[in-house]
Design a protein around this motif. Structure first.
Motif, PDB file in Angstrom:
ATOM      1  N   ASP A 227       0.838  -1.196   0.000  1.00 46.95           N
ATOM      2  CA  ASP A 227       0.000   0.000   0.000  1.00 46.95           C
ATOM      3  C   ASP A 227       0.877   1.251   0.000  1.00 46.95           C
ATOM      4  OD1 ASP A 227      -2.348   1.452  -0.011  1.00 46.95           O
ATOM      5  OD2 ASP A 227      -2.885   1.033   2.071  1.00 46.95           O
ATOM      6  N   ILE A 228       0.239   2.407  -0.043  1.00 49.71           N
ATOM      7  CA  ILE A 228       0.897   3.707   0.095  1.00 49.71           C
ATOM      8  C   ILE A 228       0.330   4.407   1.321  1.00 49.71           C
ATOM      9  CG2 ILE A 228       1.404   3.986  -2.362  1.00 49.71           C
ATOM     10  CD1 ILE A 228      -1.128   5.726  -2.552  1.00 49.71           C
ATOM     11  N   ASP A 229       1.027   5.406   1.819  1.00 48.96           N
ATOM     12  CA  ASP A 229       0.530   6.143   2.985  1.00 48.96           C
ATOM     13  C   ASP A 229       0.402   7.637   2.737  1.00 48.96           C
ATOM     14  OD1 ASP A 229       3.199   7.174   3.278  1.00 48.96           O
ATOM     15  OD2 ASP A 229       3.723   5.426   4.499  1.00 48.96           O
ATOM     16  N   THR A 230       0.776   8.073   1.531  1.00 48.92           N
ATOM     17  CA  THR A 230       0.728   9.493   1.182  1.00 48.92           C
ATOM     18  C   THR A 230       0.259   9.613  -0.266  1.00 48.92           C
ATOM     19  OG1 THR A 230       2.634   9.850   2.632  1.00 48.92           O
ATOM     20  CG2 THR A 230       2.052  11.643   1.127  1.00 48.92           C
ATOM     21  N   ALA A 231      -0.658  10.530  -0.538  1.00 50.37           N
ATOM     22  CA  ALA A 231      -1.180  10.622  -1.904  1.00 50.37           C
ATOM     23  C   ALA A 231      -1.667  12.022  -2.226  1.00 50.37           C
ATOM     24  CB  ALA A 231      -2.328   9.633  -2.101  1.00 50.37           C
ATOM     25  N   VAL A 232      -1.574  12.360  -3.500  1.00 52.40           N
ATOM     26  CA  VAL A 232      -2.201  13.553  -4.060  1.00 52.40           C
ATOM     27  C   VAL A 232      -2.987  13.111  -5.283  1.00 52.40           C
ATOM     28  CG1 VAL A 232      -1.854  15.795  -5.149  1.00 52.40           C
ATOM     29  CG2 VAL A 232      -0.406  15.119  -3.222  1.00 52.40           C
ATOM     30  N   ILE A 233      -4.250  13.473  -5.309  1.00 54.90           N
ATOM     31  CA  ILE A 233      -5.136  13.052  -6.390  1.00 54.90           C
ATOM     32  C   ILE A 233      -5.758  14.293  -7.027  1.00 54.90           C
ATOM     33  CG2 ILE A 233      -7.126  11.633  -7.018  1.00 54.90           C
ATOM     34  CD1 ILE A 233      -5.838  11.127  -3.571  1.00 54.90           C
ATOM     35  N   THR A 234      -5.791  14.340  -8.337  1.00 53.69           N
ATOM     36  CA  THR A 234      -6.506  15.412  -9.027  1.00 53.69           C
ATOM     37  C   THR A 234      -7.720  14.822  -9.740  1.00 53.69           C
ATOM     38  OG1 THR A 234      -5.102  15.202 -10.998  1.00 53.69           O
ATOM     39  CG2 THR A 234      -4.448  16.808  -9.341  1.00 53.69           C
ATOM     40  N   LEU A 235      -8.803  15.581  -9.724  1.00 55.18           N
ATOM     41  CA  LEU A 235     -10.068  15.137 -10.299  1.00 55.18           C
ATOM     42  C   LEU A 235     -10.542  16.129 -11.350  1.00 55.18           C
ATOM     43  CD1 LEU A 235     -11.937  14.406  -6.930  1.00 55.18           C
ATOM     44  CD2 LEU A 235     -10.615  12.766  -8.284  1.00 55.18           C
ATOM     45  N   LYS A 236     -11.169  15.614 -12.382  1.00 55.77           N
ATOM     46  CA  LYS A 236     -11.898  16.449 -13.334  1.00 55.77           C
ATOM     47  C   LYS A 236     -13.381  16.087 -13.206  1.00 55.77           C
ATOM     48  CE  LYS A 236      -8.297  17.098 -16.837  1.00 55.77           C
ATOM     49  NZ  LYS A 236      -7.916  16.906 -18.276  1.00 55.77           N
ATOM     50  N   PHE A 237     -14.230  17.122 -13.141  1.00 58.08           N
ATOM     51  CA  PHE A 237     -15.664  16.917 -12.985  1.00 58.08           C
ATOM     52  C   PHE A 237     -16.378  17.153 -14.312  1.00 58.08           C
ATOM     53  CE2 PHE A 237     -14.047  18.034  -8.823  1.00 58.08           C
ATOM     54  CZ  PHE A 237     -14.715  17.166  -7.971  1.00 58.08           C
ATOM     55  N   SER A 238     -17.568  16.597 -14.425  1.00 52.33           N
ATOM     56  CA  SER A 238     -18.330  16.750 -15.665  1.00 52.33           C
ATOM     57  C   SER A 238     -18.721  18.193 -15.926  1.00 52.33           C
ATOM     58  CB  SER A 238     -19.581  15.866 -15.625  1.00 52.33           C
ATOM     59  OG  SER A 238     -20.421  16.224 -14.548  1.00 52.33           O
ATOM     60  N   ASN A 239     -18.769  19.031 -14.869  1.00 59.46           N
ATOM     61  CA  ASN A 239     -19.101  20.448 -15.064  1.00 59.46           C
ATOM     62  C   ASN A 239     -17.889  21.291 -15.435  1.00 59.46           C
ATOM     63  OD1 ASN A 239     -17.702  20.647 -12.664  1.00 59.46           O
ATOM     64  ND2 ASN A 239     -19.425  21.406 -11.456  1.00 59.46           N
ATOM     65  N   GLY A 240     -16.721  20.646 -15.632  1.00 60.02           N
ATOM     66  CA  GLY A 240     -15.512  21.351 -16.041  1.00 60.02           C
ATOM     67  C   GLY A 240     -14.606  21.766 -14.905  1.00 60.02           C
ATOM     68  N   ALA A 241     -15.082  21.674 -13.665  1.00 58.03           N
ATOM     69  CA  ALA A 241     -14.274  22.078 -12.511  1.00 58.03           C
ATOM     70  C   ALA A 241     -13.193  21.047 -12.216  1.00 58.03           C
ATOM     71  CB  ALA A 241     -15.174  22.266 -11.285  1.00 58.03           C
ATOM     72  N   LEU A 242     -12.236  21.461 -11.374  1.00 56.89           N
ATOM     73  CA  LEU A 242     -11.119  20.613 -10.989  1.00 56.89           C
ATOM     74  C   LEU A 242     -11.127  20.401  -9.480  1.00 56.89           C
ATOM     75  CD1 LEU A 242      -8.312  22.297 -13.116  1.00 56.89           C
ATOM     76  CD2 LEU A 242      -9.685  20.302 -13.733  1.00 56.89           C
ATOM     77  N   GLY A 243     -10.550  19.288  -9.062  1.00 58.28           N
ATOM     78  CA  GLY A 243     -10.438  19.001  -7.640  1.00 58.28           C
ATOM     79  C   GLY A 243      -9.063  18.479  -7.294  1.00 58.28           C
ATOM     80  N   VAL A 244      -8.610  18.765  -6.073  1.00 54.37           N
ATOM     81  CA  VAL A 244      -7.330  18.261  -5.569  1.00 54.37           C
ATOM     82  C   VAL A 244      -7.562  17.702  -4.168  1.00 54.37           C
ATOM     83  CG1 VAL A 244      -4.942  18.796  -4.964  1.00 54.37           C
ATOM     84  CG2 VAL A 244      -6.027  19.975  -6.886  1.00 54.37           C
ATOM     85  N   ILE A 245      -7.118  16.477  -3.955  1.00 60.84           N
ATOM     86  CA  ILE A 245      -7.206  15.837  -2.638  1.00 60.84           C
ATOM     87  C   ILE A 245      -5.799  15.477  -2.201  1.00 60.84           C
ATOM     88  CG2 ILE A 245      -8.051  13.833  -1.343  1.00 60.84           C
ATOM     89  CD1 ILE A 245     -10.320  13.631  -3.448  1.00 60.84           C
ATOM     90  N   ASP A 246      -5.442  15.799  -0.948  1.00 68.24           N
ATOM     91  CA  ASP A 246      -4.169  15.292  -0.420  1.00 68.24           C
ATOM     92  C   ASP A 246      -4.418  14.505   0.849  1.00 68.24           C
ATOM     93  OD1 ASP A 246      -3.012  16.781   2.135  1.00 68.24           O
ATOM     94  OD2 ASP A 246      -3.970  18.349   0.933  1.00 68.24           O
TER      95      ASP A 246
END
Length: 337
Positions: free
Chosen positions: A209-228
């Motif tokens: 497994d991993i213990d640290t992550a950064v995820i980027t998301l694209k939404f259907s409405n064109g917006a962006l997301g970042v999760i850490d």
């Protein structure tokens, strides 16, 4: 009117739900099942549990029990959902529904065809701070959403044996953030890109497994997301969120024991975040079972349904695939592992 429920799985979350359900006047918590009950006998007497059993089928076969709470290990969820649906019991299931998207789809189909209600335990939707931000977005207060940022860091990692059976960081921990992203944005995730590392404990990496992550998301409405995410934040349970739009932004900060901030010539300080999820999300846990009970009693729609659980799992799968392949993954292109 009294509504009778049973709890399957008497670990930390199962016992928490018992406490919260017993505070609702119309609810009778009649039965609890667990694979071992010897250590639960005194607790069950104290909580006025009438039936304590090692066989959860006793709950499914009890005509008085109208709803069951599935708080057992994840690998049992799908089977119990199908059996509970066939028995005509309403279902509250802790996340995730399963470790397999196809298995989740099959279980949810059985529940839907049985006509029972099913709510998935994404408790953060019921947090007053996050609900306020969702309302602001829905009412257009921040305009058209452009960027969502979610920070979710645990105060310390769980034990290695838990890591090995958890389904991985994305399915165990980040899945809450994937659900929160959909909930706040009011839009589906269409693409996921993830990067992960083992920076907290080498044993987590050895467990696959991993213990640290950064995820980027694209939404259907064109917006962006970042999760850490991190499995270990030295200062406590770090739970923050910001939504940014063309008319402004809204932020939810960490909950603390007090909101006092001390300013002196030497420093400006405030208290550390509450230490763990049971403290941070106390009210959210109360609200989610209260709303589920109300949905069953009044025949309303649940606030977080099976489709919400399924979509969060799909995003988690796509994130894992992105880690493995090193490229972004569109939701319709993710595969089973």
């Amino acid at each position: 009117m009294t509504f009778t429920v049973g709890i399957i799985g008497a670990g930390r979350i199962g016992r928490l739900h018992v406490d919260n359900l017993r505070a609702i006047p119309q609810i009778r918590v009649k039965s609890v099942s667990d694979i071992a009950t010897e250590h639960l006998e005194a607790w069950a007497i104290d909580k006025q549990i009438e039936v304590l059993t090692t066989d959860y089928h006793d709950l499914l076969n009890d005509p008085e029990i109208k709803a069951i709470f599935i708080c057992s290990p994840t690998n049992t969820h799908a089977t119990i959902i199908k059996e509970a649906g066939a028995a005509g019991k309403h279902i509250f299931c802790e996340k995730p529904v399963s470790f397999s998207v196809s298995e989740t789809e099959e279980a949810l189909a059985v529940a839907e065809n049985s006509g029972v209600k099913i709510q998935v335990g994404f408790n953060r939707r019921f947090d007053p701070n996050f609900r306020k931000i969702r309302t602001l977005v829905q009412e257009g207060e921040i305009g058209t959403p452009h960027i969502l940022r979610i920070t979710s860091r645990d105060p310390q990692p769980p034990g290695i044996e838990y890591i090995k059976s958890s389904g991985g960081l994305f399915m165990d921990m980040t899945i809450h953030d994937f659900d929160m992203a959909r909930y706040i944005m009011g839009s589906e995730v269409v693409e996921v890109s993830a990067h992960g590392a083992v920076l907290v404990d080498p044993e987590i990496g050895e467990a696959g497994d991993i213990d640290t992550a950064v995820i980027t998301l694209k939404f259907s409405n064109g917006a962006l997301g970042v999760i850490d995410n991190s499995r270990s934040a030295a200062y406590g349970y770090d739970q923050r969120l910001e939504i940014f739009g063309d008319k402004g932004s809204a932020q939810a900060d960490n909950n603390r024991a007090t909101n006092v901030e001390v300013s002196t010539v030497k420093h400006v300080s405030k208290e550390k975040p509450l230490y763990f999820f049971l403290e941070r999300y106390t009210q959210a846990y109360i609200e989610e079972v209260t709303e589920f009970a109300a949905a069953c009693l009044e025949n309303n729609e649940v606030s977080c349904n099976g489709f919400d659980g399924l979509q969060a799992e799909r995003i988690a799968r796509a994130a894992k695939q992105s880690i493995d392949t090193g490229v972004p993954v569109k939701l319709g292109q993710s595969i089973e592992y």
